[in-house]
Design a protein around this motif. Structure first.
Motif, short mmCIF file in Angstrom:
data_model
loop_
_atom_site.label_atom_id
_atom_site.label_comp_id
_atom_site.label_asym_id
_atom_site.label_seq_id
_atom_site.Cartn_x
_atom_site.Cartn_y
_atom_site.Cartn_z
N LEU A 157 124.77 -46.01 11.66
CA LEU A 157 124.09 -45.67 12.91
C LEU A 157 123.41 -44.33 12.70
O LEU A 157 124.05 -43.35 12.29
N PHE A 158 122.10 -44.24 12.98
CA PHE A 158 121.41 -42.96 12.78
C PHE A 158 120.14 -42.89 13.63
O PHE A 158 119.65 -43.90 14.13
N SER A 159 119.63 -41.65 13.75
CA SER A 159 118.39 -41.43 14.49
C SER A 159 117.21 -41.58 13.54
O SER A 159 116.98 -40.72 12.69
N PRO A 160 116.43 -42.65 13.66
CA PRO A 160 115.33 -42.88 12.72
C PRO A 160 114.11 -42.02 12.99
O PRO A 160 113.18 -42.01 12.18
N PHE A 161 114.10 -41.32 14.11
CA PHE A 161 112.96 -40.48 14.47
C PHE A 161 113.16 -39.03 14.04
O PHE A 161 112.20 -38.27 13.99
N LEU A 162 114.40 -38.67 13.74
CA LEU A 162 114.71 -37.29 13.37
C LEU A 162 115.17 -37.15 11.93
O LEU A 162 115.13 -36.05 11.37
N LEU A 163 115.63 -38.24 11.33
CA LEU A 163 116.10 -38.21 9.94
C LEU A 163 115.19 -39.07 9.07
O LEU A 163 115.05 -40.27 9.30
N ALA A 164 114.58 -38.45 8.07
CA ALA A 164 113.81 -39.23 7.10
C ALA A 164 114.75 -40.18 6.37
O ALA A 164 115.90 -39.82 6.07
N HIS A 165 114.27 -41.35 6.08
CA HIS A 165 115.14 -42.35 5.47
C HIS A 165 114.32 -43.35 4.66
O HIS A 165 113.11 -43.49 4.84
#
Length: 205
Positions: free
Chosen positions: A176-184
């Motif tokens: 689960l992660f924030s895709p708008f704040l963490l590059a991935h």
């Protein structure tokens, strides 16, 4: 990990590994179902079936309480994707570093149907501080053709570590992660392997 610790990690680090979201045997059953249907070229419903089968687990523990608290009791699923990736899927868009764009406090939820140890196709994440530096430096462009798989030189120029985070996800675990704040970006599986994942995009309702 207790709920309050999960929430603290998610709020602080914007990513969280949640073990045992879906039973391992259930994951194996879904993979077997997909592979059986893969030989039937007329079948177009197997991916939709797998997504439908996985969706109820969001309403079970350990996910249910965490999502309720994080989203203040209300969220919507605005996107769902099942992927069965092979090493040959070189054109898969998410193998390059990027940020998604959308609603504040949105989350991306990956359920791994087989383990990273098995296929080596992890999802890599860069922390918020370095993601912001990279974004401001233009290293995370919207243009798909300009995205890169390797940002080592950009990070070196910025004077930051090029190390990325990748969790040891087992079959049935969730990321689960924030895709708008963490590059991935996602890694393709090792030769001879497949990476089976279900992904839901969640936004506040």
């Amino acid at each position: 990990m207790p709920l309050n610790e999960q929430l603290t990690q998610l709020e602080t680090h914007l990513s969280l590994h949640i073990p045992n979201v879906v039973p391992t045997l259930f994951c194996e059953t879904l993979i077997h179902y997909y592979e059986e249907k893969a030989f039937d070229k007329s079948d177009t419903d197997s991916a939709e079936f797998i997504l439908t089968e996985c969706m109820p687990w969001l309403s079970e523990e350990p996910l249910n309480s965490l999502l309720k608290v994080y989203f203040n009791n209300g969220y919507q699923i605005i996107g769902s994707v099942f992927d069965a990736l092979t090493p040959e899927d070189k054109d898969y868009l998410s193998t390059t570093w990027h940020l998604d764009y959308g609603v504040n406090r949105s989350l991306k939820l990956f359920i791994y149907l087989n383990s990273v140890e098995e296929h080596q196709g992890n999802t890599l994440i860069i922390d918020q501080y370095r993601s912001e530096l990279l974004r401001d430096a233009g290293a995370l462009p919207l243009d798909l053709d300009k995205r890169k798989e390797d940002l080592s030189s950009e990070m070196q120029s910025l004077g930051v570590s090029n190390e990325a985070l990748g969790y040891d996800l087992k079959a049935g675990d969730a990321l689960l992660f924030s895709p708008f704040l963490l590059a991935h970006r996602c890694l393709l599986p090792a030769p001879g392997q497949k990476r089976y994942t279900v992904c839901f995009t969640l936004i506040p309702s």
